[in-house]
Design a protein around this motif. Structure first.
Motif, PDB file in Angstrom:
ATOM      1  N   LEU A 184      67.823 126.197  54.916  1.00 12.21           N
ATOM      2  CA  LEU A 184      68.838 124.299  55.134  1.00 12.21           C
ATOM      3  C   LEU A 184      67.692 123.584  55.327  1.00 12.21           C
ATOM      4  CD1 LEU A 184      70.932 125.440  57.997  1.00 12.21           C
ATOM      5  CD2 LEU A 184      71.800 124.400  55.459  1.00 12.21           C
TER       6      LEU A 184
ATOM      7  N   LYS B 286      67.500 116.390  49.500  1.00 13.83           N
ATOM      8  CA  LYS B 286      67.944 117.623  47.753  1.00 13.83           C
ATOM      9  C   LYS B 286      67.349 118.053  46.911  1.00 13.83           C
ATOM     10  CE  LYS B 286      72.043 115.109  48.698  1.00 13.83           C
ATOM     11  NZ  LYS B 286      73.326 113.878  48.781  1.00 13.83           N
TER      12      LYS B 286
ATOM     13  N   THR C 185      65.998 121.653  47.621  1.00 13.09           N
ATOM     14  CA  THR C 185      66.997 122.550  48.034  1.00 13.09           C
ATOM     15  C   THR C 185      66.594 123.930  46.570  1.00 13.09           C
ATOM     16  OG1 THR C 185      68.265 121.552  46.324  1.00 13.09           O
ATOM     17  CG2 THR C 185      68.976 122.157  48.108  1.00 13.09           C
TER      18      THR C 185
ATOM     19  N   PHE D 270      70.373 124.846  50.344  1.00 12.36           N
ATOM     20  CA  PHE D 270      71.455 124.202  50.852  1.00 12.36           C
ATOM     21  C   PHE D 270      71.195 123.024  52.000  1.00 12.36           C
ATOM     22  CE2 PHE D 270      72.636 128.781  50.612  1.00 12.36           C
ATOM     23  CZ  PHE D 270      74.149 128.568  50.414  1.00 12.36           C
ATOM     24  N   TYR D 271      71.533 121.799  51.738  1.00 13.36           N
ATOM     25  CA  TYR D 271      71.363 120.827  52.193  1.00 13.36           C
ATOM     26  C   TYR D 271      71.670 120.268  53.639  1.00 13.36           C
ATOM     27  CZ  TYR D 271      71.675 115.525  53.067  1.00 13.36           C
ATOM     28  OH  TYR D 271      71.683 114.308  53.906  1.00 13.36           O
ATOM     29  N   TRP D 272      71.179 119.668  54.768  1.00 16.29           N
ATOM     30  CA  TRP D 272      71.734 119.308  55.506  1.00 16.29           C
ATOM     31  C   TRP D 272      71.045 118.145  56.638  1.00 16.29           C
ATOM     32  CZ3 TRP D 272      70.644 122.086  61.083  1.00 16.29           C
ATOM     33  CH2 TRP D 272      69.124 122.458  60.406  1.00 16.29           C
TER      34      TRP D 272
ATOM     35  N   LYS E 250      75.570 116.235  58.338  1.00 17.85           N
ATOM     36  CA  LYS E 250      76.226 117.060  57.572  1.00 17.85           C
ATOM     37  C   LYS E 250      75.703 118.283  57.192  1.00 17.85           C
ATOM     38  CE  LYS E 250      77.106 112.712  55.230  1.00 17.85           C
ATOM     39  NZ  LYS E 250      76.277 111.489  54.363  1.00 17.85           N
TER      40      LYS E 250
ATOM     41  N   ASP F 215      75.962 121.734  54.886  1.00 22.52           N
ATOM     42  CA  ASP F 215      76.729 122.272  53.306  1.00 22.52           C
ATOM     43  C   ASP F 215      77.100 123.617  54.093  1.00 22.52           C
ATOM     44  OD1 ASP F 215      77.747 124.018  51.070  1.00 22.52           O
ATOM     45  OD2 ASP F 215      75.975 123.604  50.311  1.00 22.52           O
ATOM     46  N   GLU F 216      78.460 123.941  54.533  1.00 27.46           N
ATOM     47  CA  GLU F 216      79.170 125.157  54.579  1.00 27.46           C
ATOM     48  C   GLU F 216      78.631 126.186  54.126  1.00 27.46           C
ATOM     49  OE1 GLU F 216      83.320 124.213  55.571  1.00 27.46           O
ATOM     50  OE2 GLU F 216      82.735 122.722  57.106  1.00 27.46           O
ATOM     51  N   SER F 217      78.718 126.426  52.605  1.00 27.84           N
ATOM     52  CA  SER F 217      78.967 127.189  52.196  1.00 27.84           C
ATOM     53  C   SER F 217      77.580 128.403  52.541  1.00 27.84           C
ATOM     54  CB  SER F 217      78.512 127.441  51.007  1.00 27.84           C
ATOM     55  OG  SER F 217      77.350 126.131  50.350  1.00 27.84           O
ATOM     56  N   CYS F 218      76.821 128.015  53.563  1.00 27.21           N
ATOM     57  CA  CYS F 218      74.941 128.496  53.428  1.00 27.21           C
ATOM     58  C   CYS F 218      75.027 129.423  54.878  1.00 27.21           C
ATOM     59  CB  CYS F 218      74.367 127.260  54.424  1.00 27.21           C
ATOM     60  SG  CYS F 218      75.216 126.548  56.488  1.00 27.21           S
TER      61      CYS F 218
END
Length: 301
Positions: free
Chosen positions: A30, A34, A37, A46-48, A54, A56-59
């Motif tokens: 994370l 951006k 990444t 992944f961005y947070w 905020k 990125d749930e796919s992380c």
């Protein structure tokens, strides 16, 4: 194994990513930028933004272990606003991860978090272990307490929780060592205060191997991430000068002088922490660097 690492683009994180990839593990990380990444080859970024809640749930997909290194540097002047940032960068990021795991299907089994040695009382002679219940009454001690409380919550989610209370990390690429070495290189090096203050240190290679071991063996609880050899500030300063082949001739620097220069952050130079590494060794970890001269020679060779 697939790991998710926060703070992966920092000094320790970059080396940790390399070690996991070298051992054929998959790495997610994370980043609050951006543009970063795609900064770490072989891994997936992944961005947070913990401040804005905020992420990125796919992380989290396919991740077995989370390694949480994110946190604002303590090596900046401690203004009231920056003190708040030091705390929130650790607690808000942990809360964001907690909420993600709580609401998202996952296979995470363990979280390993960085932590600090400031929680322990000042000591010149007494050696503190992970079982120590005494704590220090200082700003950084409060930071560590809140930091660890935010990580302890993951127990509720069924995760194994491991916290590595990390001493002075030795690396020539960043952290405290280049700051300590710079005045010595310029011929202006000096021992801080009495020089008696104890410095529990660890070579960066041993530290990343310690994180790897904690993940591989699914460690739980608190571990002191420090070398078995603790040295005084005087010994540390003289060792750096010896390895760099530089003289030390200036008188010791009084604490009040550094407080005028650095403010409250001068605490870092005069704090004395004498910590035991026995628990990690009892659980099978073998340090490569247990002598300060050897560690410094390796870094500056």
């Amino acid at each position: 194994m697939r790991v998710l690492i926060t703070g992966a683009t920092g000094l320790i994180g970059k080396e940790l990513v390399k070690l996991f990839l070298k051992n054929k593990h998959s790495v997610h990380y994370l980043t609050t930028s951006k543009s970063k990444t795609e900064e770490l080859p072989g891994s997936t970024g992944f961005y947070w933004n913990p401040q804005q809640g905020k992420i990125d749930e796919s992380c989290i997909y396919g991740v077995d272990v989370i390694i949480h290194l994110a946190g604002a540097s303590i090596a900046k002047r401690w203004t009231p606003a920056y003190k708040q940032e030091i705390i929130e960068s650790r607690t808000l990021s942990a809360e964001l991860l907690y909420n993600l795991i709580r609401k998202t299907p996952h296979q995470v089994k363990q979280i390993i978090s960085a932590s600090g040695t400031a929680i322990y009382p000042e000591s010149f002679d007494k050696v503190y272990t992970e079982d120590t219940t005494e704590t220090e009454d200082s700003f950084l001690s409060q930071v560590v307490k809140k930091w660890e409380e935010s990580i302890n919550r993951f127990h509720v989610l069924g995760l194994k929780v491991c916290k590595l209370r990390t001493g002075l990390v030795l690396s020539k690429d960043g952290g405290a060592l280049p700051v300590m070495a710079k005045p010595i290189i310029l011929g202006m090096g000096a021992v801080m205060g009495s020089g008696r203050q104890m410095q529990s240190w660890i070579h960066i290679d041993d530290l990343v191997r310690l994180y790897y071991r904690a993940a591989e063996q699914q460690w739980e609880g608190v571990y002191n991430a420090v070398s078995p050899q603790v040295v005084s500030n005087a010994v540390m300063t003289k060792s750096i000068a010896k390895v760099l082949k530089k003289p030390l001739f200036l008188p010791n620097v009084p604490e009040f002088v550094m407080k005028l220069v650095l403010g409250e952050m001068a605490y870092l130079l005069f704090s004395s922490k004498n910590l035991s590494a026995e628990k990690a060794m009892a659980d099978g970890f073998q340090f490569r660097f247990t002598n300060i001269d050897e560690a410094l020679r390796d870094l500056y060779s």
